[in-house]
Design an enzyme around this catalytic site. Structure first.
Site, PDB file in Angstrom:
ATOM      1  N   GLY A  51       1.312   0.910 -10.322  1.00  0.00           N
ATOM      2  CA  GLY A  51       1.227   1.591  -9.033  1.00  0.00           C
ATOM      3  C   GLY A  51       1.280   3.106  -9.081  1.00  0.00           C
ATOM      4  CG  MET A  63      -5.544  -5.116 -12.604  1.00  0.00           C
ATOM      5  SD  MET A  63      -6.832  -3.850 -12.580  1.00  0.00           S
ATOM      6  CE  MET A  63      -7.246  -3.751 -14.300  1.00  0.00           C
ATOM      7  CB  ILE A 123     -13.132 -10.377  -9.611  1.00  0.00           C
ATOM      8  CG1 ILE A 123     -13.110  -9.626 -10.942  1.00  0.00           C
ATOM      9  CG2 ILE A 123     -14.534 -10.453  -9.038  1.00  0.00           C
ATOM     10  CD1 ILE A 123     -14.005 -10.190 -11.999  1.00  0.00           C
ATOM     11  CG  LEU A 124     -11.352  -8.038  -4.084  1.00  0.00           C
ATOM     12  CD1 LEU A 124     -11.275  -6.629  -3.513  1.00  0.00           C
ATOM     13  CD2 LEU A 124     -10.409  -8.985  -3.331  1.00  0.00           C
ATOM     14  CG  ASN A 178     -12.002   0.115  -7.697  1.00  0.00           C
ATOM     15  OD1 ASN A 178     -10.790  -0.097  -7.807  1.00  0.00           O
ATOM     16  ND2 ASN A 178     -12.841  -0.033  -8.702  1.00  0.00           N
ATOM     17  CG  HIS A 235     -13.732   1.827 -13.237  1.00  0.00           C
ATOM     18  ND1 HIS A 235     -13.224   0.580 -13.567  1.00  0.00           N
ATOM     19  CD2 HIS A 235     -14.495   2.219 -14.286  1.00  0.00           C
ATOM     20  CE1 HIS A 235     -13.682   0.231 -14.758  1.00  0.00           C
ATOM     21  NE2 HIS A 235     -14.447   1.216 -15.225  1.00  0.00           N
TER      22      HIS A 235
HETATM   23  C1  GAR Z   1      -5.704   2.792 -13.322  1.00  0.00           C
HETATM   24  O1  GAR Z   1      -6.079   3.457 -14.497  1.00  0.00           O
HETATM   25  C2  GAR Z   1      -6.922   2.357 -12.547  1.00  0.00           C
HETATM   26  O2  GAR Z   1      -7.981   3.277 -12.613  1.00  0.00           O
HETATM   27  C3  GAR Z   1      -7.275   1.078 -13.266  1.00  0.00           C
HETATM   28  O3  GAR Z   1      -6.041   0.454 -13.494  1.00  0.00           O
HETATM   29  C4  GAR Z   1      -5.037   1.456 -13.649  1.00  0.00           C
HETATM   30  C5  GAR Z   1      -3.921   1.155 -12.693  1.00  0.00           C
HETATM   31  O4  GAR Z   1      -2.840   2.019 -12.905  1.00  0.00           O
HETATM   32  N1  GAR Z   1      -8.160   0.268 -12.479  1.00  0.00           N
HETATM   33  C6  GAR Z   1      -9.119  -0.490 -13.000  1.00  0.00           C
HETATM   34  O5  GAR Z   1      -9.311  -0.611 -14.190  1.00  0.00           O
HETATM   35  C7  GAR Z   1      -9.981  -1.220 -11.981  1.00  0.00           C
HETATM   36  N2  GAR Z   1     -11.239  -1.584 -12.538  1.00  0.00           N
HETATM   37  P1  GAR Z   1      -1.782   2.256 -11.749  1.00  0.00           P
HETATM   38  O6  GAR Z   1      -1.285   0.862 -11.332  1.00  0.00           O
HETATM   39  O7  GAR Z   1      -0.701   3.055 -12.407  1.00  0.00           O
HETATM   40  O8  GAR Z   1      -2.454   2.976 -10.622  1.00  0.00           O
END
Ligand code: GAR
Length: 216
Positions: free
Chosen positions: A14, A92, A94-95, A109, A111
């Protein structure tokens, strides 16, 4: 001006959610976080949100028979809190197209790559393997295909000699935090609208590290 109500969906740590919470503490930020929801009851980010006085909900995908019923519950929960925009922050799951179309142009989103390069998981390892000199992150409106959709903003991050997936990911994560808050502000103030599957930005200037859509 009235703030746009947003929900933030998380699955884990988060830190991007936390960056949005911190940004939203500024009275000029155009969004108010009305809900943090997680599919994972153990997501560490839930505690951070609660400590910040934000409402939290768990919609545990394991308690549903199929994706559709999970997403219907998630959708109802988000609507219950009156959110108008939904931000995925390390969510995490998939929708399905049912969900992404229901929230078309209202679902954002982040990424950890410069899309369309390195969709999916392990983006930092793959960037290092590919030998790219510039890596980064992308904030985009969500379309049914994974890690696809009109790009709101991107931040470029250099790959440095000796980088490991961990050091690179830490550098990208810092950029993510700044980028996400900035892009959510644009979306919530109506300054990042989708037209013809491109995002039209109505802004005069950005932080120097952000590469914004050159079409505007
Ligand atoms: C982040 O790096 C985000 O960009 C990635 O997961 C991490 C979550 O970290 N998201 C993806 O890979 C989605 N495809 P966080 O929970 O500390 O924000």
């Amino acid at each position: 001006m009235a703030k746009t109500k947003i929900a933030v969906l998380i699955s884990g740590r988060g830190s991007n959610m936390q960056a949005l919470i911190e940004a939203a503490q500024d009275e000029d930020f155009p969004a108010e976080i009305v809900l943090v929801a997680s599919n994972n009851p153990d997501a560490a980010g839930l505690e951070i949100a609660r400590a910040a006085g934000i409402e939290t909900e768990v919609v545990n995908h394991r308690e549903f028979d199929d994706r559709e019923s999970f997403e219907e519950a998630l959708d109802s929960t988000i609507r219950l809190y009156g959110a108008r925009i939904v931000c995925l922050a390390g969510f995490m799951r998939i929708l399905t197209p049912w969900f992404t179309e229901r929230w078309r142009d209202l679902l954002i989103n982040i990424h950890p790559s410069l899309l369309p390069a390195f969709k999916g998981l392990h983006t930092h390892e793959r960037a290092l393997e590919a030998g790219v000199r510039i890596h980064g992150c992308t904030v985009h409106y969500v379309r049914p295909e994974m890690d696809d959709g009109p790009i709101i903003g991107q931040a470029a991050v250099p790959v440095l000699p000796g980088d490991t997936p961990d050091t690179l990911s830490a550098r990208v994560l810092q950029a993510e935090h700044a980028l996400y808050a900035q892009c959510v502000a644009l979306a919530c103030s109506g300054k990042a609208r989708v037209a013809g599957e491109r995002v039209r930005l109505q802004v005069r200037e950005f932080g120097a590290e952000l590469l914004m859509n050159p079409h505007d």
